[in-house]
Design a protein around this motif. Structure first.
Motif, PDB file in Angstrom:
ATOM      1  N   THR A  98       0.827  -1.208   0.000  1.00 12.47           N
ATOM      2  CA  THR A  98       0.000   0.000   0.000  1.00 12.47           C
ATOM      3  C   THR A  98       0.854   1.249   0.000  1.00 12.47           C
ATOM      4  O   THR A  98       0.609   2.190  -0.768  1.00 12.47           O
ATOM      5  CB  THR A  98      -0.923   0.006   1.233  1.00 12.47           C
ATOM      6  OG1 THR A  98      -1.799  -1.116   1.169  1.00 12.47           O
ATOM      7  CG2 THR A  98      -1.748   1.281   1.295  1.00 12.47           C
ATOM      8  N   THR A 101       2.678   1.900  -3.354  1.00  8.93           N
ATOM      9  CA  THR A 101       1.709   2.344  -4.361  1.00  8.93           C
ATOM     10  C   THR A 101       1.314   3.796  -4.126  1.00  8.93           C
ATOM     11  O   THR A 101       1.189   4.583  -5.078  1.00  8.93           O
ATOM     12  CB  THR A 101       0.469   1.433  -4.324  1.00  8.93           C
ATOM     13  OG1 THR A 101       0.865   0.075  -4.560  1.00  8.93           O
ATOM     14  CG2 THR A 101      -0.537   1.852  -5.383  1.00  8.93           C
ATOM     15  N   ARG A 102       1.134   4.182  -2.881  1.00 10.68           N
ATOM     16  CA  ARG A 102       0.740   5.564  -2.583  1.00 10.68           C
ATOM     17  C   ARG A 102       1.855   6.543  -2.904  1.00 10.68           C
ATOM     18  O   ARG A 102       1.611   7.650  -3.402  1.00 10.68           O
ATOM     19  CB  ARG A 102       0.327   5.671  -1.116  1.00 10.68           C
ATOM     20  CG  ARG A 102      -0.883   4.833  -0.787  1.00 10.68           C
ATOM     21  CD  ARG A 102      -1.287   4.960   0.661  1.00 10.68           C
ATOM     22  NE  ARG A 102      -2.055   6.177   0.888  1.00 10.68           N
ATOM     23  CZ  ARG A 102      -2.614   6.499   2.053  1.00 10.68           C
ATOM     24  NH1 ARG A 102      -2.464   5.682   3.093  1.00 10.68           N
ATOM     25  NH2 ARG A 102      -3.309   7.603   2.192  1.00 10.68           N
ATOM     26  N   ASN A 310       1.729   5.059   6.269  1.00 11.02           N
ATOM     27  CA  ASN A 310       0.408   5.124   5.644  1.00 11.02           C
ATOM     28  C   ASN A 310      -0.534   6.030   6.430  1.00 11.02           C
ATOM     29  O   ASN A 310      -1.331   6.776   5.842  1.00 11.02           O
ATOM     30  CB  ASN A 310      -0.182   3.718   5.518  1.00 11.02           C
ATOM     31  CG  ASN A 310       0.367   2.963   4.328  1.00 11.02           C
ATOM     32  OD1 ASN A 310       0.487   3.504   3.241  1.00 11.02           O
ATOM     33  ND2 ASN A 310       0.718   1.699   4.528  1.00 11.02           N
ATOM     34  N   THR A 314      -2.387   9.418   4.956  1.00 13.15           N
ATOM     35  CA  THR A 314      -3.843   9.536   5.060  1.00 13.15           C
ATOM     36  C   THR A 314      -4.237  10.790   5.826  1.00 13.15           C
ATOM     37  O   THR A 314      -5.148  11.536   5.420  1.00 13.15           O
ATOM     38  CB  THR A 314      -4.424   8.295   5.762  1.00 13.15           C
ATOM     39  OG1 THR A 314      -4.176   7.144   4.952  1.00 13.15           O
ATOM     40  CG2 THR A 314      -5.919   8.436   5.981  1.00 13.15           C
ATOM     41  N   GLU A 317      -3.637  14.011   3.865  1.00 14.86           N
ATOM     42  CA  GLU A 317      -4.658  14.169   2.825  1.00 14.86           C
ATOM     43  C   GLU A 317      -6.010  14.534   3.428  1.00 14.86           C
ATOM     44  O   GLU A 317      -6.660  15.494   2.997  1.00 14.86           O
ATOM     45  CB  GLU A 317      -4.770  12.878   2.010  1.00 14.86           C
ATOM     46  CG  GLU A 317      -3.561  12.603   1.147  1.00 14.86           C
ATOM     47  CD  GLU A 317      -3.661  11.283   0.401  1.00 14.86           C
ATOM     48  OE1 GLU A 317      -3.023  11.168  -0.668  1.00 14.86           O
ATOM     49  OE2 GLU A 317      -4.366  10.358   0.892  1.00 14.86           O
TER      50      GLU A 317
END
Length: 419
Positions: A98, A101-102, A310, A314, A317
């Motif tokens: 994850t 990919t981010r 992660n 998050t 954002e």
């Protein structure tokens, strides 16, 4: 905030604290003896062993992107360590996939038009620190088969042997010579010097989008674009160290995004984990030269650190923290540049270098604020990215009082420290 001890009294009490004696006897003297023993953090504040409170405008040297004990990081790390703590890189786990990919997606967020290499084709190697991320970048440069690497004078890329070779600071290198060879140093921001030095034997040009450890010095306008063009002309890899300027520190995800370019290699750490140790080396197709068995690390990309990273992405954002970085950075700059001791303020967002007209002679800790001085007349301000307006205002007040007393100290008048 709870009632706390006066920072001035606390700092004085710590001068002969037992923990300092234990530190000196148990740890190598690579950092000197700390002034304070910090025991707790909450938001933008930390507390020492005597209960004194300090506004943290250094955030662990640009590491604690969301401040101290942020609920999202606490929750992510707690849940992950309760589920799966470590697996080595012999196995996959959801957090690392994850996160990689981010990060690929973040590279593309500022771009317009078509690009030779789609940022979504990037690949990520995870390490444990910025130095390790730069070691991976160094090996990528070596894997081109070319022999020369051009790195910036006064740049800083870490203290491991390869990263130190890229660090253009002879005073840090001298004790450890000979370092890995092939590195030459160019004047930071001087494209003409780079053009004279670069040739078909050059594997990579290495730079920070903003030199942090040297005193928060951004590249001149247009320089990144010119370096990108030079690298394209000669088939040279462009390696940008975003260890300090990355992960929202400047108001964009990466400091180089001030211009419309994409490096071949991007290195990250510090704010990426929000306090957990993690680094990343991101390679676009021209730099995807490491193959199975050519590099590795036991702890790199472990589930706990990736879970924290992660959570950082998050939260940035969801809470529109990049906007806060721009707004609060502009506020701090506008307030401090009014001070008669300030000659200029360098940097962007919440990566600021406050240049003074004379060296700072008073101790910021006496004023209940944590900042550092990369040079005697420069204050580096790299607070949590979610620093509130209220805490920013408090920080400005503390710094202004400190600068008032600094002027008084230099004129011989009584100050907070001498009263």
């Amino acid at each position: 905030m709870p009632k706390t001890t006066n920072p001035e009294q606390s700092a004085q009490e710590n001068q002969s604290a037992p923990w300092q004696q234990q530190w000196d006897s148990a740890l190598m003297p690579t950092y000197g003896t700390p002034q304070l023993e910090l025991v707790r953090g909450e938001g933008s504040f930390v507390f020492d062993a005597n209960g004194a409170q300090y506004l943290d405008l250094l955030s662990g040297i640009a590491v604690n992107a969301l401040g101290h004990a942020h609920p999202a990081i606490v929750r992510a790390v707690t849940e992950q360590v309760s589920t799966l703590g470590h697996v080595s890189n012999n196995f996959a786990h959801p957090q690392v996939i994850t996160l990689a990919t981010r990060l690929k997606g973040l590279i593309a967020q500022h771009l317009d038009g078509e690009w030779a290499h789609d940022p979504q084709s990037a690949q990520v190697f995870f390490a444990n620190s910025g130095a390790e991320a730069n070691e991976a970048a160094f090996k990528i440069a070596r894997a081109t088969g070319r022999t020369k690497i051009l790195a910036a004078e006064r740049g800083f890329h870490g203290r491991t042997m390869g990263a130190l070779a890229l660090t253009g600071q002879p005073d840090k290198q001298q004790q450890f010579l000979p370092l890995p060879g092939g590195v030459e140093y160019y004047p930071y921001g001087d494209i003409e010097a780079l053009r004279r030095m670069a040739d078909e034997d050059t594997a990579a040009i290495v730079l920070e989008s903003i030199q942090g450890e040297t005193g928060v010095i951004p590249t001149p306008e247009g320089f990144l674009t010119e370096v990108r063009q030079l690298c394209d002309e000669l088939g040279i890899l462009m390696i940008v160290d975003e260890v300090q300027a990355g992960m929202g520190r400047t108001g964009a995800w990466f400091g180089y995004q001030v211009e419309q370019i994409v490096p071949d290699v991007i290195t990250l750490a510090k704010g990426l984990g929000g306090g957990m140790p993690i680094g990343a080396c991101i390679a676009l197709p021209p730099a995807q030269l490491l193959v199975k068995g050519s590099h590795g690390t036991t702890f790199g990309g472990n589930p706990i650190a990736c879970a924290a990273a992660n959570a950082v992405i998050t939260t940035i954002e969801d809470e529109h923290i990049l906007d806060n970085v721009t707004e609060i950075g502009a506020y701090i700059t506008s307030e401090l540049e009014k001070d008669p001791s300030v000659t200029t303020i360098r940097g962007r967002g919440l990566m600021l270098g406050v240049v003074l007209d004379s060296p700072l002679e008073v101790d910021p800790l006496e004023y209940g604020v944590i900042i550092n001085r990369p040079a005697p007349d420069v204050l580096r301000i790299v607070p949590p990215l979610n620093l509130s307006r209220e805490d920013a205002r408090l920080g400005v007040e503390k710094i202004k009082k400190m600068l008032d007393d600094n002027r008084a100290a230099q004129s011989g008048a009584p100050t907070k420290e001498s009263e």
